[in-house]
Design a protein around this motif. Structure first.
Motif, PDB file in Angstrom:
ATOM      1  N   GLY A 112       0.802  -1.214   0.000  1.00 53.10           N
ATOM      2  CA  GLY A 112       0.000   0.000   0.000  1.00 53.10           C
ATOM      3  C   GLY A 112       0.835   1.264   0.000  1.00 53.10           C
ATOM      4  N   SER A 113       1.944   1.252   0.733  1.00 50.95           N
ATOM      5  CA  SER A 113       2.802   2.436   0.810  1.00 50.95           C
ATOM      6  C   SER A 113       3.456   2.736  -0.524  1.00 50.95           C
ATOM      7  N   LEU A 114       3.911   1.691  -1.221  1.00 47.29           N
ATOM      8  CA  LEU A 114       4.505   1.912  -2.540  1.00 47.29           C
ATOM      9  C   LEU A 114       3.452   2.352  -3.542  1.00 47.29           C
ATOM     10  N   ALA A 115       2.275   1.728  -3.483  1.00 40.79           N
ATOM     11  CA  ALA A 115       1.227   2.039  -4.449  1.00 40.79           C
ATOM     12  C   ALA A 115       0.725   3.474  -4.311  1.00 40.79           C
ATOM     13  N   LEU A 116       0.403   3.886  -3.092  1.00 34.84           N
ATOM     14  CA  LEU A 116      -0.263   5.170  -2.901  1.00 34.84           C
ATOM     15  C   LEU A 116       0.701   6.306  -2.574  1.00 34.84           C
ATOM     16  N   GLY A 117       1.436   6.166  -1.483  1.00 34.80           N
ATOM     17  CA  GLY A 117       2.294   7.270  -1.054  1.00 34.80           C
ATOM     18  C   GLY A 117       3.457   7.532  -1.985  1.00 34.80           C
ATOM     19  N   GLU A 118       4.100   6.467  -2.451  1.00 33.96           N
ATOM     20  CA  GLU A 118       5.311   6.631  -3.259  1.00 33.96           C
ATOM     21  C   GLU A 118       5.005   6.754  -4.752  1.00 33.96           C
ATOM     22  N   LEU A 119       4.390   5.728  -5.322  1.00 31.41           N
ATOM     23  CA  LEU A 119       4.207   5.716  -6.781  1.00 31.41           C
ATOM     24  C   LEU A 119       3.145   6.722  -7.224  1.00 31.41           C
ATOM     25  N   ALA A 120       1.939   6.614  -6.675  1.00 31.33           N
ATOM     26  CA  ALA A 120       0.882   7.552  -7.063  1.00 31.33           C
ATOM     27  C   ALA A 120       1.172   8.963  -6.575  1.00 31.33           C
ATOM     28  N   GLY A 121       1.803   9.067  -5.402  1.00 31.48           N
ATOM     29  CA  GLY A 121       2.051  10.378  -4.801  1.00 31.48           C
ATOM     30  C   GLY A 121       3.347  11.024  -5.235  1.00 31.48           C
ATOM     31  N   GLU A 122       4.468  10.574  -4.637  1.00 37.63           N
ATOM     32  CA  GLU A 122       5.765  11.216  -4.870  1.00 37.63           C
ATOM     33  C   GLU A 122       6.204  11.169  -6.324  1.00 37.63           C
ATOM     34  N   ARG A 123       5.907  10.073  -7.003  1.00 36.26           N
ATOM     35  CA  ARG A 123       6.477   9.883  -8.339  1.00 36.26           C
ATOM     36  C   ARG A 123       5.553  10.308  -9.482  1.00 36.26           C
ATOM     37  N   MET A 124       4.264  10.370  -9.217  1.00 40.87           N
ATOM     38  CA  MET A 124       3.335  10.793 -10.268  1.00 40.87           C
ATOM     39  C   MET A 124       2.690  12.139  -9.955  1.00 40.87           C
ATOM     40  N   ARG A 125       1.944  12.216  -8.864  1.00 40.96           N
ATOM     41  CA  ARG A 125       1.182  13.430  -8.578  1.00 40.96           C
ATOM     42  C   ARG A 125       2.092  14.647  -8.372  1.00 40.96           C
ATOM     43  N   VAL A 126       3.166  14.484  -7.619  1.00 48.12           N
ATOM     44  CA  VAL A 126       4.058  15.618  -7.364  1.00 48.12           C
ATOM     45  C   VAL A 126       4.628  16.170  -8.664  1.00 48.12           C
ATOM     46  N   ALA A 127       5.108  15.269  -9.532  1.00 46.37           N
ATOM     47  CA  ALA A 127       5.687  15.705 -10.808  1.00 46.37           C
ATOM     48  C   ALA A 127       4.634  16.373 -11.683  1.00 46.37           C
ATOM     49  N   LEU A 128       3.416  15.819 -11.680  1.00 47.56           N
ATOM     50  CA  LEU A 128       2.360  16.364 -12.523  1.00 47.56           C
ATOM     51  C   LEU A 128       1.917  17.736 -12.028  1.00 47.56           C
ATOM     52  N   GLU A 129       1.717  17.877 -10.739  1.00 51.50           N
ATOM     53  CA  GLU A 129       1.245  19.154 -10.207  1.00 51.50           C
ATOM     54  C   GLU A 129       2.289  20.252 -10.341  1.00 51.50           C
ATOM     55  N   ALA A 130       3.577  19.870 -10.259  1.00 54.62           N
ATOM     56  CA  ALA A 130       4.646  20.858 -10.393  1.00 54.62           C
ATOM     57  C   ALA A 130       5.044  21.090 -11.843  1.00 54.62           C
ATOM     58  N   ASN A 131       4.541  20.237 -12.752  1.00 56.06           N
ATOM     59  CA  ASN A 131       4.959  20.283 -14.170  1.00 56.06           C
ATOM     60  C   ASN A 131       6.480  20.325 -14.261  1.00 56.06           C
ATOM     61  N   SER A 132       7.125  19.489 -13.435  1.00 57.66           N
ATOM     62  CA  SER A 132       8.581  19.583 -13.285  1.00 57.66           C
ATOM     63  C   SER A 132       9.286  18.284 -13.641  1.00 57.66           C
ATOM     64  N   SER A 133      10.163  18.371 -14.642  1.00 53.70           N
ATOM     65  CA  SER A 133      10.959  17.205 -15.002  1.00 53.70           C
ATOM     66  C   SER A 133      12.010  16.901 -13.938  1.00 53.70           C
ATOM     67  N   GLU A 134      12.272  17.850 -13.033  1.00 50.26           N
ATOM     68  CA  GLU A 134      13.203  17.595 -11.938  1.00 50.26           C
ATOM     69  C   GLU A 134      12.651  16.563 -10.971  1.00 50.26           C
ATOM     70  N   ASP A 135      11.339  16.370 -10.984  1.00 48.76           N
ATOM     71  CA  ASP A 135      10.702  15.376 -10.119  1.00 48.76           C
ATOM     72  C   ASP A 135      10.449  14.062 -10.841  1.00 48.76           C
ATOM     73  N   GLU A 136      11.022  13.925 -12.029  1.00 53.12           N
ATOM     74  CA  GLU A 136      10.895  12.695 -12.797  1.00 53.12           C
ATOM     75  C   GLU A 136      11.876  11.659 -12.257  1.00 53.12           C
ATOM     76  N   HIS A 137      11.454  10.402 -12.169  1.00 47.79           N
ATOM     77  CA  HIS A 137      12.286   9.402 -11.491  1.00 47.79           C
ATOM     78  C   HIS A 137      13.565   9.081 -12.268  1.00 47.79           C
ATOM     79  N   ASP A 138      13.467   8.485 -13.434  1.00 45.53           N
ATOM     80  CA  ASP A 138      14.658   8.202 -14.253  1.00 45.53           C
ATOM     81  C   ASP A 138      14.824   9.341 -15.254  1.00 45.53           C
ATOM     82  N   CYS A 139      15.209  10.506 -14.746  1.00 45.51           N
ATOM     83  CA  CYS A 139      15.074  11.733 -15.522  1.00 45.51           C
ATOM     84  C   CYS A 139      16.146  11.911 -16.592  1.00 45.51           C
TER      85      CYS A 139
END
Length: 417
Positions: free
Chosen positions: A262-289
């Motif tokens: 659950g932590s990887l699915a929601l907090g990390e993957l959906a949150g830190e790795r997808m939502r944060v990057a999308l809301e910031a429109n920032s490639s700096e928040d892209e994982h394998d950038c």
């Protein structure tokens, strides 16, 4: 020919056998530790191939040998990303993981960057350029950098208290192979030339030998770190984490398994790795950038969650593992919820794989850093759909916990395990 009496006993024996084969919490836990060992072993094997290809590149730098090393890095990410499903519920993994996969990083901490580069706010090490510097003064820290070794690089992680000061791991290697991605949210990945590793007058951007030393050292450290984790989950090692995990009360062990999912699915993957990057429109928040491999990183993170639930894994060499699973256990406890979960996981897989389909489209590819660009409604819709499906899956993970008698999904780490 069997008589009715022998047929009756045959049915009784068959039922007894079926009951014996039914999955239990103990069986699920036993499969889990073996699955972890399998995934980390595969990660190590791919990392060893990566190191071999890096060594070959450093011995004879060329466009072809650089491309081979890049391909090996991409291949090595496949099993490692699937191993992230063992994070969050296992302290031995979380205490170790940052040295291998910390991100985002201030690449100027490692090597040269473009003149307009801006590191993380307040990070005085953002442009330290370890490759070019033989010593480093950061606050009260005076560090001799004259000889680059795996031990030195490991000691520099989070220097000065900044998490952006990442000196080692997959993303440090990625940056040293690809270089900066200067395209922002436009098409294109990093374009480092193999000439950054040539000798003498053919060397570009200076310090080629130190850059070679750096890449070799961090590749070796990757092997050392993965070897350690393989040993922690090995059935043949004594007094390791696997043995301690198997000694946990079964409900606590299952709690940790579900909490990790659950932590990887929601907090990390959906949150830190997808939502944060999308809301910031920032490639700096892209994982394998640097490599624009983020769509696969997200997909294999998800695949790792599915692997744990199904207790199955297919290695990079096509070898299969299958054990007693949470899916089996849930099917026995609540068949209706098990079917609902199976359907939801298929939906989530489809939603996240859509990111791969878009990124790998032959005629009009749209990588993750393009999807998150401001105004890209198609990219945002695909990402938001993946987030929504991950959220639904997490809700069903919580329902699964309740069916299995777990009222508090927070693991008990009080014993330090």
């Amino acid at each position: 020919m069997k008589t009715p009496r022998t047929m009756f006993f045959a049915v009784i024996l068959a039922c007894a056998s079926s009951q014996t084969l039914a999955a239990s919490e103990q069986d699920v836990v036993a499969s889990y530790v073996e699955l972890a060992h399998t995934v980390y072993s595969d990660s190590l094997q791919e990392a060893q191939q990566l190191k071999a290809d890096i060594d070959a590149f450093l011995a004879k730098p060329s466009q072809q040998s650089l491309q081979t090393a890049k391909q090996a890095w991409l291949q090595a990410r496949i099993p490692y990303q699937q191993s992230e499903a063992f994070r969050f519920g296992n302290p031995v993994v979380d205490n170790w993981e940052g040295q291998l996969n910390a991100w985002p990083l201030d690449e100027g901490f490692i090597d040269y960057v473009s003149p307009d580069y801006q590191g993380e706010l307040g990070n005085t090490g953002a442009t330290a350029n370890i490759v070019a510097a033989t010593q480093l003064q950061l606050g009260a820290n005076h560090i001799d950098l004259s000889t680059i070794t795996p031990e030195l690089l490991a000691s520099l992680n989070e220097l000065g208290g900044s998490e952006a000061n990442v000196a080692t791991g997959y993303h440090a290697i990625e940056f040293l192979l690809w270089g900066q991605d200067l395209n922002g949210t436009e098409a294109g990945a990093g374009e480092r030339s193999f000439t950054d590793y040539l000798s003498g007058a053919h060397c570009t951007n200076g310090n080629c030998q130190r850059r070679k030393d750096y890449l070799a050292a961090t590749a070796q450290l990757l092997i050392d770190d993965l070897t350690y984790m393989v040993d922690q989950w090995s059935a043949t090692s004594k007094d390791n984490y696997r043995q301690l995990f198997l000694q946990l009360p079964e409900q606590e062990a299952v709690t940790r398994i579900l909490f990790s999912m659950g932590s990887l699915a929601l907090g990390e993957l959906a949150g830190e790795r997808m939502r944060v990057a999308l809301e910031a429109n920032s490639s700096e928040d892209e994982h394998d950038c640097f490599s624009d491999n983020t769509h696969f990183a997200h997909y294999y993170d998800w695949k790792g969650i599915s692997n744990v639930f199904q207790a199955e894994y297919t290695s990079s060499q096509g070898k299969s593992f299958k054990g007693d699973s949470l899916a089996d256990l849930l099917a026995e406890k609540n068949p209706q919820l098990a079917k609902k979960m199976a359907h939801q996981m298929a939906q989530t897989n489809q939603a996240i794989y859509q990111l791969v389909t878009m990124a790998e489209d032959k005629t009009s590819p749209m990588k993750f850093d393009q999807m998150i660009a401001e105004g890209n409604t198609k990219g945002a819709a695909a990402i938001n759909n993946a987030i929504a499906e991950l959220t639904k899956t997490t809700e069903l993970i919580e329902q699964t916990a309740k069916v299995l008698g777990i009222t508090n999904l927070t693991p008990n780490f009080s014993a330090g395990l």
